[in-house]
Scaffold this motif. Structure first.
Motif, PDB file in Angstrom:
ATOM      1  N   ASN A  52       0.824  -1.218   0.000  1.00 63.97           N
ATOM      2  CA  ASN A  52       0.000   0.000   0.000  1.00 63.97           C
ATOM      3  C   ASN A  52       0.854   1.263   0.000  1.00 63.97           C
ATOM      4  O   ASN A  52       0.620   2.209   0.750  1.00 63.97           O
ATOM      5  N   ARG A  53       1.887   1.228  -0.842  1.00 60.13           N
ATOM      6  CA  ARG A  53       2.772   2.374  -1.069  1.00 60.13           C
ATOM      7  C   ARG A  53       3.571   2.771   0.171  1.00 60.13           C
ATOM      8  O   ARG A  53       3.899   3.941   0.374  1.00 60.13           O
ATOM      9  N   THR A  54       3.879   1.783   1.011  1.00 57.20           N
ATOM     10  CA  THR A  54       4.751   2.021   2.157  1.00 57.20           C
ATOM     11  C   THR A  54       6.197   1.636   1.853  1.00 57.20           C
ATOM     12  O   THR A  54       7.087   1.877   2.669  1.00 57.20           O
ATOM     13  N   ARG A  55       6.429   1.018   0.680  1.00 55.45           N
ATOM     14  CA  ARG A  55       7.780   0.641   0.277  1.00 55.45           C
ATOM     15  C   ARG A  55       8.085   1.231  -1.092  1.00 55.45           C
ATOM     16  O   ARG A  55       7.220   1.282  -1.966  1.00 55.45           O
ATOM     17  N   TYR A  56       9.317   1.669  -1.258  1.00 58.37           N
ATOM     18  CA  TYR A  56       9.783   2.134  -2.557  1.00 58.37           C
ATOM     19  C   TYR A  56      10.528   0.995  -3.240  1.00 58.37           C
ATOM     20  O   TYR A  56      11.445   0.405  -2.661  1.00 58.37           O
ATOM     21  N   LEU A  57      10.171   0.694  -4.473  1.00 57.42           N
ATOM     22  CA  LEU A  57      10.853  -0.321  -5.264  1.00 57.42           C
ATOM     23  C   LEU A  57      11.405   0.318  -6.526  1.00 57.42           C
ATOM     24  O   LEU A  57      10.740   1.140  -7.159  1.00 57.42           O
ATOM     25  N   ARG A  58      12.617  -0.079  -6.891  1.00 54.99           N
ATOM     26  CA  ARG A  58      13.184   0.372  -8.156  1.00 54.99           C
ATOM     27  C   ARG A  58      12.549  -0.428  -9.291  1.00 54.99           C
ATOM     28  O   ARG A  58      11.806  -1.378  -9.068  1.00 54.99           O
ATOM     29  N   LEU A  59      12.858  -0.045 -10.520  1.00 54.28           N
ATOM     30  CA  LEU A  59      12.184  -0.646 -11.673  1.00 54.28           C
ATOM     31  C   LEU A  59      12.382  -2.149 -11.722  1.00 54.28           C
ATOM     32  O   LEU A  59      11.418  -2.904 -11.916  1.00 54.28           O
ATOM     33  N   ASP A  60      13.612  -2.622 -11.556  1.00 55.96           N
ATOM     34  CA  ASP A  60      13.856  -4.057 -11.620  1.00 55.96           C
ATOM     35  C   ASP A  60      13.224  -4.786 -10.449  1.00 55.96           C
ATOM     36  O   ASP A  60      12.722  -5.916 -10.593  1.00 55.96           O
ATOM     37  N   GLU A  61      13.218  -4.170  -9.275  1.00 51.02           N
ATOM     38  CA  GLU A  61      12.588  -4.777  -8.104  1.00 51.02           C
ATOM     39  C   GLU A  61      11.076  -4.900  -8.307  1.00 51.02           C
ATOM     40  O   GLU A  61      10.464  -5.907  -7.924  1.00 51.02           O
ATOM     41  N   LEU A  62      10.493  -3.893  -8.916  1.00 49.33           N
ATOM     42  CA  LEU A  62       9.053  -3.918  -9.160  1.00 49.33           C
ATOM     43  C   LEU A  62       8.698  -5.022 -10.156  1.00 49.33           C
ATOM     44  O   LEU A  62       7.704  -5.740  -9.987  1.00 49.33           O
ATOM     45  N   LEU A  63       9.509  -5.176 -11.190  1.00 47.84           N
ATOM     46  CA  LEU A  63       9.266  -6.236 -12.171  1.00 47.84           C
ATOM     47  C   LEU A  63       9.393  -7.622 -11.541  1.00 47.84           C
ATOM     48  O   LEU A  63       8.580  -8.516 -11.802  1.00 47.84           O
ATOM     49  N   ASP A  64      10.420  -7.829 -10.727  1.00 45.58           N
ATOM     50  CA  ASP A  64      10.605  -9.118 -10.072  1.00 45.58           C
ATOM     51  C   ASP A  64       9.407  -9.443  -9.185  1.00 45.58           C
ATOM     52  O   ASP A  64       8.912 -10.580  -9.171  1.00 45.58           O
ATOM     53  N   ALA A  65       8.949  -8.457  -8.424  1.00 44.37           N
ATOM     54  CA  ALA A  65       7.810  -8.676  -7.536  1.00 44.37           C
ATOM     55  C   ALA A  65       6.529  -8.939  -8.319  1.00 44.37           C
ATOM     56  O   ALA A  65       5.712  -9.783  -7.934  1.00 44.37           O
ATOM     57  N   ALA A  66       6.346  -8.235  -9.437  1.00 39.52           N
ATOM     58  CA  ALA A  66       5.146  -8.431 -10.259  1.00 39.52           C
ATOM     59  C   ALA A  66       5.124  -9.813 -10.886  1.00 39.52           C
ATOM     60  O   ALA A  66       4.063 -10.436 -11.019  1.00 39.52           O
ATOM     61  N   ALA A  67       6.293 -10.320 -11.272  1.00 42.53           N
ATOM     62  CA  ALA A  67       6.366 -11.658 -11.865  1.00 42.53           C
ATOM     63  C   ALA A  67       5.973 -12.728 -10.865  1.00 42.53           C
ATOM     64  O   ALA A  67       5.416 -13.779 -11.233  1.00 42.53           O
ATOM     65  N   VAL A  68       6.235 -12.491  -9.586  1.00 39.16           N
ATOM     66  CA  VAL A  68       5.865 -13.445  -8.529  1.00 39.16           C
ATOM     67  C   VAL A  68       4.392 -13.295  -8.170  1.00 39.16           C
ATOM     68  O   VAL A  68       3.692 -14.290  -7.922  1.00 39.16           O
ATOM     69  N   LEU A  69       3.912 -12.067  -8.159  1.00 36.94           N
ATOM     70  CA  LEU A  69       2.530 -11.810  -7.747  1.00 36.94           C
ATOM     71  C   LEU A  69       1.529 -12.485  -8.666  1.00 36.94           C
ATOM     72  O   LEU A  69       0.600 -13.173  -8.208  1.00 36.94           O
ATOM     73  N   LEU A  70       1.689 -12.303  -9.972  1.00 38.90           N
ATOM     74  CA  LEU A  70       0.749 -12.861 -10.953  1.00 38.90           C
ATOM     75  C   LEU A  70       1.541 -13.447 -12.111  1.00 38.90           C
ATOM     76  O   LEU A  70       2.251 -12.717 -12.817  1.00 38.90           O
ATOM     77  N   ASP A  71       1.427 -14.725 -12.303  1.00 43.28           N
ATOM     78  CA  ASP A  71       2.192 -15.424 -13.334  1.00 43.28           C
ATOM     79  C   ASP A  71       1.835 -14.902 -14.727  1.00 43.28           C
ATOM     80  O   ASP A  71       0.682 -14.966 -15.140  1.00 43.28           O
ATOM     81  N   GLY A  72       2.837 -14.344 -15.417  1.00 46.84           N
ATOM     82  CA  GLY A  72       2.624 -13.868 -16.771  1.00 46.84           C
ATOM     83  C   GLY A  72       2.293 -12.393 -16.876  1.00 46.84           C
ATOM     84  O   GLY A  72       2.203 -11.861 -17.999  1.00 46.84           O
TER      85      GLY A  72
END
Length: 463
Positions: free
Chosen positions: A69-89
């Motif tokens: 809920n926007r309490t953490r800052y993620l860089r671009l690569d970190e955001l992509l890695d997390a998104a790949a885990v959150l929802l496959d594809g």
């Protein structure tokens, strides 16, 4: 929230899986029949259409799930890695991107377009987009590690960039001499670190950017500002969508204008320097000193500076439209700076502006004899080091380019620049500059083709 997102993703996820099955069933890109190419295009278009629609409806919830809920800052690569885990594809995995890393641009499947769909979807959400923009204003880990060395010695070598404190100024000198100071992934990373160091050093009042001396035979011993993006690297697949094109705009260029964020989302200091209660960012005025030429990305840079000083024999150009890409945030900033008519001439028609032309005064503040550029820079540093400059540039920035306006622009830029990277006309044009071609090339010290384009006042072959 995660369960609800997973349920909503089932339909789009099925289309993404189908596209992957099609890709697995055909040979590599260069060996496909027209029918196979058509199958791949249809399947990937369906998948991208589904991703786009999903993010339009659920993009804010996705971003909130990724960032607490926007309490953490993620860089671009970190955001992509997390998104790949959150929802496959939802986005390509790290492994899928690694499989394309060694390929020429024309041989890639274009998975960076899927990254572009994701970042565009996030930026289109007001709260998510503004938070993402803010997260990229944080100091880099490398800058924090190098800060003691820089403050102690007064200089640091970043490979493509040399940073040195001189009096109240810090001079950033681009050192990519064999490529006419063309931009590549390494230079973007170095600029991000260099800008951080300038903003973190309390003894520095003003930042100065200038190009270093060249080793290329045509310009040997002369300074040039920037030849824009390295086309040879782009053709070879070595220009990253995230690490170059997005990081450039959301990273150091945004820091030049909006400053460096000193606290995280919860207010915890990000550096040993605590933010003042009046502002969470530190800003400083910036000077660009242009020798020779500022082409493409080099000219784009100037729109983020408070003072532009050009040698009288310098020129500026934005040939991106002729070459097929979008010139960063220039389409947003140049009309405001120079007016809509001139902006269209420069961006859509490739008009070159020489420092001695009347219109150049809309791009640069001071035109000096090349031998007097150092003196002009020193005078500008003294002027911009005045205490009230920072407060006033902060207010000018808010008036000229509110964060919400920049966010809306970047949302469209994120998608369409990703698409242009793989557009047939771009792939065809960059292929002219492969290493196998005997004519020297743009961005890697090419002289013959570049000379004919420049001296004929036509479109440059650099971005």
């Amino acid at each position: 929230m995660t369960a609800a997102l997973a349920a909503a993703w089932q339909g789009p996820g099925t289309l993404v899986l189908r596209a992957e099955e099609v890709l697995a069933d055909v040979p590599r890109k260069a060996d496909r029949t027209p029918e196979q190419r058509a199958r791949v295009i249809a399947a990937t278009d369906d998948a991208r259409r589904a991703r786009t629609a999903f993010l339009a409806e659920h993009g804010q919830d996705v971003y909130d799930a990724l960032t607490g809920n926007r309490t953490r800052y993620l860089r671009l690569d970190e955001l992509l890695d997390a998104a790949a885990v959150l929802l496959d594809g939802l986005v390509p995995t790290r492994e899928q991107m690694a499989a394309e890393a060694g390929l020429a641009q024309a041989d890639k499947e274009g998975r960076e377009i899927d990254q572009a769909v994701f970042f565009s979807g996030v930026l289109r959400q007001e709260r998510a987009g503004l938070h993402l923009m803010e997260s990229l204003l944080r100091p880099t880990d490398r800058a924090l590690a190098l800060l003691p060395e820089f403050t102690g010695r007064g200089s640091v070598d970043l490979g493509r960039l040399h940073v040195e404190r001189v009096g109240e100024a810090a001079h950033l000198t681009v050192t990519n001499p064999g490529a006419l100071n063309a931009e590549d992934n390494d230079l973007i990373a170095a600029m991000d670190v260099g800008v951080d160091l300038v903003l973190l050093d309390d003894r520095v009042k003003v930042g100065v950017l200038r190009g270093g001396e060249m080793t290329h035979p045509r310009y040997r011993g002369r300074r040039v500002f920037s030849a824009g993006i390295n086309l040879r690297h782009l053709d070879a697949g070595r220009i990253s969508y995230t690490d170059f094109l997005l990081r450039r705009e959301l990273g150091y260029l945004s820091k030049l204008q909006r400053g460096l964020l000193l606290a995280d989302a919860s207010g915890r200091p990000l550096t040993s320097r605590s933010p003042h209660w009046t502002a969470q960012t530190v800003q400083k005025p910036w000077i660009a000193a242009v020798d020779g030429f500022a082409i493409g990305g080099g000219m784009q840079l100037l729109f983020a500076f408070d003072r532009v000083i050009a040698a009288s024999d310098a020129y500026f150009s934005l040939p991106a439209a002729q070459e097929g890409i979008i010139p960063g945030v220039a389409n947003l900033r140049l009309p405001r700076i120079a007016g809509s008519r001139l902006a269209r001439q420069v961006i859509l028609s490739g008009r070159r502006i020489h420092a001695t032309e009347p219109e150049a005064r809309l791009i640069c503040d001071t035109v000096a004899d090349p031998a007097a550029l150092d003196t002009a820079v020193a005078a500008a540093v003294e002027e911009l080091a005045a205490p009230a400059v920072v407060a006033n540039r902060r207010m000018l920035g808010l008036a000229e380019e509110p964060p919400s306006v920049l966010r809306a622009y970047l949302a469209e830029f994120a998608l369409h620049q990703g698409l242009r990277l793989y557009a047939p006309d771009v792939l065809e044009k960059t292929a002219r500059f492969t290493p196998a071609q005997p004519t020297p090339t743009a961005g890697d010290g090419g002289a013959a083709a570049r000379s004919s384009a420049r001296e004929g006042h036509g479109s440059s072959i650099m971005w």
